[in-house]
Motif scaffolding. Structure first.
Motif: not given
Length: 334
Positions: A116-143
């Motif tokens: 559906g169109e109301a599922s906007p996750l396209a920019g979330l991955r890029s924001r985490l990769e650029e500004h929130d490495h800590e969330a990515l460091q927590h593994g799948p549960w952090g994501v």
């Protein structure tokens, strides 16, 4: 289709060309690396290929293929299956549109599926990769925390928009002009119900993530999920209040409509009564009875007879109408 896939090591993105080989390498090394596979409206063939490589449970696969699931968090062996209902507020029409996000969590991987169109996750991955490495460091549960926190933040924004619409409708119902109609109130009530269908079922599974039997691996992540749970609880409480208030506003509006109809009927009845009595008098005199004294009653003025029967009847009609008008006006019918 697969929109993105990557391997993450210590919060840093690494390329992933083959899902099966990369996952086997991660598990054989017993490392904390993991795969994040992002899919959007995947075909059955594409999803079957990915699910076979990851070893996803058949019941979770069935729910994913069928879609339109209730928000939930379910455990299958050493993995978890999550369904979220993201929402989007359409400013032009004040509508609330829902989408669907499905998440598979397991050892060394996380799969996100958007529908559906109301599922906007396209920019979330890029924001985490650029500004929130800590969330990515927590593994799948952090994501997963980043995803559900993003969805719940949308709930808070939409709840504020619905409250503004509710305040406008409430003010319109009780204003002097009464510019709100029943359709507007019912339309907003349907949007609030759409909101409840997305937020209300999420509270219980989230409470399990912060309870004693939580599968969340670290205390830091449990605190983050507790914050999300508090936000969901706040949204649910506010939405329940909005739903009840809308029901009260709708009942008040319907009562006002009934009162207005009664007032209109009283006005119509009053005018009909004022028209009925003169009509009755005129009807009697219109029969042209010969023996009626009013027809021959006269007075001599300036040497001529002046018949006053008809003027007297007309005056009586006017006086009767004025008397009825004052009576109805005093009683509030006019």
């Amino acid at each position: 289709m697969i929109v993105d896939q990557a391997r993450y090591s210590a919060g840093r993105r690494l390329p992933c060309t083959d899902i099966g080989e990369t996952l086997h390498e991660i598990r054989s090394e017993a490392s904390e690396d993991y795969l994040w596979i992002g899919m959007r409206d995947p075909s059955a063939e594409t999803f079957d290929e990915v699910s076979e490589q990851l070893g996803l449970h058949a019941l979770a696969i069935e729910d994913t293929v069928n879609g339109d699931q209730r928000p939930k968090i379910e455990r299958y062996g050493d993995g978890h299956f999550v369904v979220l209902r993201p929402l989007r507020y359409v400013e032009e029409t004040s509508d609330v549109e829902s989408g669907e996000i499905m998440v598979f969590l397991g050892p060394g991987y996380i799969v996100t599926i958007r529908r559906g169109e109301a599922s906007p996750l396209a920019g979330l991955r890029s924001r985490l990769e650029e500004h929130d490495h800590e969330a990515l460091q927590h593994g799948p549960w952090g994501v997963f925390h980043a995803i559900i926190d993003f969805v719940v933040d949308q709930y808070l924004d939409i709840e504020d928009e619905l409250q503004i619409d509710l305040d406008d409708i409430e003010a319109g119902v009780f204003s002097h002009d009464r510019v709100v109609d029943t359709e507007e109130i019912y339309a907003l009530k349907r949007e609030v119900l759409e909101f409840k269908r997305a937020a209300l079922p999420l509270a219980r599974p989230l409470s399990q993530l912060v309870g004693p039997s939580t599968p969340v691996p670290t205390e830091e992540l449990r605190l983050l999920f507790r914050d999300v749970y508090d936000h969901v609880s706040l949204v649910v409480d506010n939405t329940e209040s909005q739903d009840r208030l809308l029901s009260d506003v709708l009942n008040a509006h319907l009562a006002q409509v009934g009162v207005q109809q009664n007032q209109d009927m009283r006005k119509i009845s009053a005018w009909a009564a004022m028209a009925a009595l003169p009509t009755m008098v005129a009807g009697i005199y219109g029969m042209n009875f010969e023996g009626m004294p009013e027809l021959s009653a006269s007075v001599e003025l300036a040497g001529r007879d002046v018949y006053y029967g008809y003027p007297l009847a007309l005056l009586a009609m006017v006086l009767i109408c004025l008397g009825l008008y004052r009576l109805f006006k005093r009683s509030g019918w006019l």
